[in-house]
Scaffold this active site. Sequence first.
Site, PDB file in Angstrom:
ATOM      1  N   CYS A 130       0.806  -1.216   0.000  1.00 54.75           N
ATOM      2  CA  CYS A 130       0.000   0.000   0.000  1.00 54.75           C
ATOM      3  C   CYS A 130       0.845   1.274   0.000  1.00 54.75           C
ATOM      4  O   CYS A 130       0.355   2.343  -0.368  1.00 54.75           O
ATOM      5  CB  CYS A 130      -0.938   0.002   1.203  1.00 54.75           C
ATOM      6  SG  CYS A 130      -2.167  -1.318   1.162  1.00 54.75           S
ATOM      7  N   ALA A 131       2.095   1.171   0.414  1.00 52.95           N
ATOM      8  CA  ALA A 131       2.980   2.340   0.431  1.00 52.95           C
ATOM      9  C   ALA A 131       3.598   2.625  -0.925  1.00 52.95           C
ATOM     10  O   ALA A 131       4.281   3.641  -1.102  1.00 52.95           O
ATOM     11  CB  ALA A 131       4.093   2.145   1.457  1.00 52.95           C
TER      12      ALA A 131
END
Length: 364
Positions: A139-140
Amino acid sequence: MTRIAAVHGALAPHRRTQSEITDIVARTCLPEGTDRRVLDRLHRSAKVRSRHMTLPLERYAELDGFGVANDVFIAAATDLGAKAVRDALDMAGLSAADVDLLIFTSVTGIATPSIDARLAGRLGLRPDVTRLPLFGLGCAGGAAGLARMHDYLLGRPGHVAVLLSVELCSLTFQRNDASMANLVATGLFGDGAAAVVACGANRPGRPNLPGREGRRDESAGPTIVDTRSHLYPDTGRVMGWNIKDSGFQVVLDPQVPDVVRRYLADDVEGFLGDHGIKPKDVTAWVCHPGGPKVLEAVTEALDLPEGALDVTWSHLADVGNLSSSSVLHVLRDTLAERRPPPGTPGVLLAMGPGFASELVLLRW
């Protein structure tokens, strides 16, 4: 500084309501005869109304093993990624021949040659284009991709860079897996892509259109001022994948919101403080939609005012969590719906496997 020239989001072709997806998960993940009330509760609590899927729902039962699912990923990611990049370049008033760097990030499939290499000829990129495929950031990845784009353009301020994120999360859902992590993931994640076009400080901007001389280009994004990454100690098993014959089995520990509460405020305050900025000075928080409990933890940790994450909450409800693509969709929606005053600071933030945070300081 790096200037964001365009942000474009794209979604997988099959839109389904949350209840439709819950029904197919019940049939494919739960043992026959199992009480599905826990599944129903988990999917309702995700606060997602609908999501976009790569395949028609009935096709997911046919994904027998990692190889089959990954073949679908390669074909679909190439198609959706090509569309996202073309549309972003068009928004920026640039052509494929202008691109000097293409960064590709994903955590939902693998390919060699990588997706960026497969796109080069299809898009008409120059043979000498620099490519940087990124995997494992989860997700980063969208925020980290912006940071790596900024690093590159600081050294080559006359260049144009494109960041492409494609995440087809539905292809990772595990059949016959009634674990809490899989049930949570099947209620939260969707499929989509995003492309960002950025220019170095010495790259001329888009020429004024007739009749718009001296007016601000409302399609352009902010500048990137600085970036920061931070790995948190003893959190390596909080989020990630177990790699199985059946594909990517999600690791999703319920302590993720606690990690956010423990570390995020110090990260953000220290990062902003290095630039003489306080959190109250930030006019827009572009936050990845990690899920309701994570967003509540971010709001609490940073003591954000009411409504500060409204764009993120809206994105979560409309399309779910698109892993690395989501924060870029939230950036696009912020520019379209709640554009901050020019010259004010903004923060784009996301967290992912490692466990780690990625922060990007923006100037609107």
